[in-house]
Enzyme design. Structure first.
Site, PDB file in Angstrom:
ATOM      1  N   LYS A  59       7.008   1.894  -1.499  1.00  0.00           N
ATOM      2  CA  LYS A  59       7.946   0.763  -1.535  1.00  0.00           C
ATOM      3  C   LYS A  59       8.312   0.433  -2.986  1.00  0.00           C
ATOM      4  O   LYS A  59       9.467   0.146  -3.294  1.00  0.00           O
ATOM      5  CB  LYS A  59       7.340  -0.435  -0.799  1.00  0.00           C
ATOM      6  N   GLN A 103       1.277  -6.396   3.082  1.00  0.00           N
ATOM      7  CA  GLN A 103       1.005  -5.090   3.679  1.00  0.00           C
ATOM      8  C   GLN A 103       0.006  -5.223   4.826  1.00  0.00           C
ATOM      9  O   GLN A 103      -1.065  -5.780   4.671  1.00  0.00           O
ATOM     10  CB  GLN A 103       0.488  -4.117   2.612  1.00  0.00           C
ATOM     11  N   ASP A 126      10.631  -8.623   5.345  1.00  0.00           N
ATOM     12  CA  ASP A 126       9.984  -7.631   6.209  1.00  0.00           C
ATOM     13  C   ASP A 126      10.118  -8.031   7.686  1.00  0.00           C
ATOM     14  O   ASP A 126       9.715  -7.288   8.577  1.00  0.00           O
ATOM     15  CB  ASP A 126       8.501  -7.508   5.821  1.00  0.00           C
TER      16      ASP A 126
END
Length: 292
Positions: A59, A103, A126
């Site tokens: 990322k 994450q 996200d």
């Protein structure tokens, strides 16, 4: 049924992601020029899971390719839910941070859902908050979960007709199966959600015009279940000695499906690409350059 079928379209996520990155570079340059600020994604990694560290690195590399900043926040395995929420609050109030990614998975003793919910909706690039999911489902402005949103973008790019089609989503996770089903429903598909307890999975798959494998079990969905001419999307990835397989058995798929995602190189690159794209969107909004 015709025996001769044209070769299936390969839904190449890697190629599309590369193409989108060129556009994102231009948009990032414009933001820098007009505001003097660089779009920035903060990634939070708790603990030392090697797969998670790899994803975070990928990322970060994607941010670099389009000229964005990535702020890497690493926290020890012993971090408490309260400490993680405090760190998210700090990033929420930092005007230089436009998107926040926590994450997954975090260590088991942390309340992951509570931490996801702590992320400011404007920075939830996200697409992990309940509020973001609800707004997306109700067709209001929100950042969609990156994998399903990336899949929708890939289908749209290849002009795959969705309206009126029968779609079967195998998997019901909060960040993949459920949002995928809602996005397809919003695109006027008739949607069936299947999962590990579905009886006679093959029967559901056999009638689907669009099949999405999102269950996390290697090759659970057999090629022989796929209807001729169906669109096949495999969101799974399981490393093997030969490179990896997905949730769908892909052997001979080019002779069955009308279009399919390769594994790897289909859905994966679109997930990271969507994260970066939504961070650029967030940076534009915060700078008043995008009223969308």
């Amino acid at each position: 049924m015709s025996t001769a079928q044209e070769s299936a379209t390969v839904l190449d996520g890697k190629a599309l992601a590369k193409q989108i990155e060129q556009d994102l570079r231009t948009r990032v340059d414009t933001i820098k020029e007009k505001t003097g600020r660089t779009p920035s994604l903060a990634t939070i990694l708790v603990g030392d899971d090697p797969a998670s560290a790899t994803y975070v690195r990928m990322k970060g590399n994607a941010c670099k390719r389009v000229g964005m900043d990535s702020i890497r926040v690493e926290m020890p395995s012993a971090t408490t839910t309260e400490q993680l929420m405090a760190k998210i609050d700090e990033l929420n109030s930092n005007p230089d941070v436009h998107g926040i990614l926590l994450q997954h998975p975090v260590p088991e003793h942390i309340d992951e859902r509570a931490c996801f919910e702590q992320i400011d909706l404007a920075k939830d690039v996200d697409g992990v908050t309940c509020l973001g999911f609800g707004r997306m489902a109700m067709q209001q402005s929100a950042y969609g979960s990156c994998t399903p949103q990336g899949i929708m973008h890939l289908l749209e790019h290849h002009n795959i007709k969705l309206s009126g089609k029968e779609a079967v989503v195998v998997g019901r996770s909060a960040i993949l199966g459920k949002p995928m089903a809602m996005m397809l429903l919003n695109a006027n598909c008739t949607v069936t959600i299947c999962h590990s307890r579905t009886q006679d999975l093959a029967a559901h798959i056999k009638r689907a015009d669009i099949v999405v494998g999102a269950v996390g079990v290697p090759e659970l969905i057999k090629a022989e279940w796929i209807k001729s001419g169906a669109v096949v999307v495999d969101a799974g990835f399981h490393p093997t000695d030969d490179g990896g397989v997905g949730d769908i058995e892909m052997k001979g798929m080019e002779n069955i499906a009308s279009a399919y995602t390769p594994v790897p190189g289909g859905v994966g690159p679109m997930t990271i690409n969507t994260l970066i794209r939504q961070t650029v969107d967030a940076a534009e909004k915060s700078a008043g350059l995008n009223n969308g």
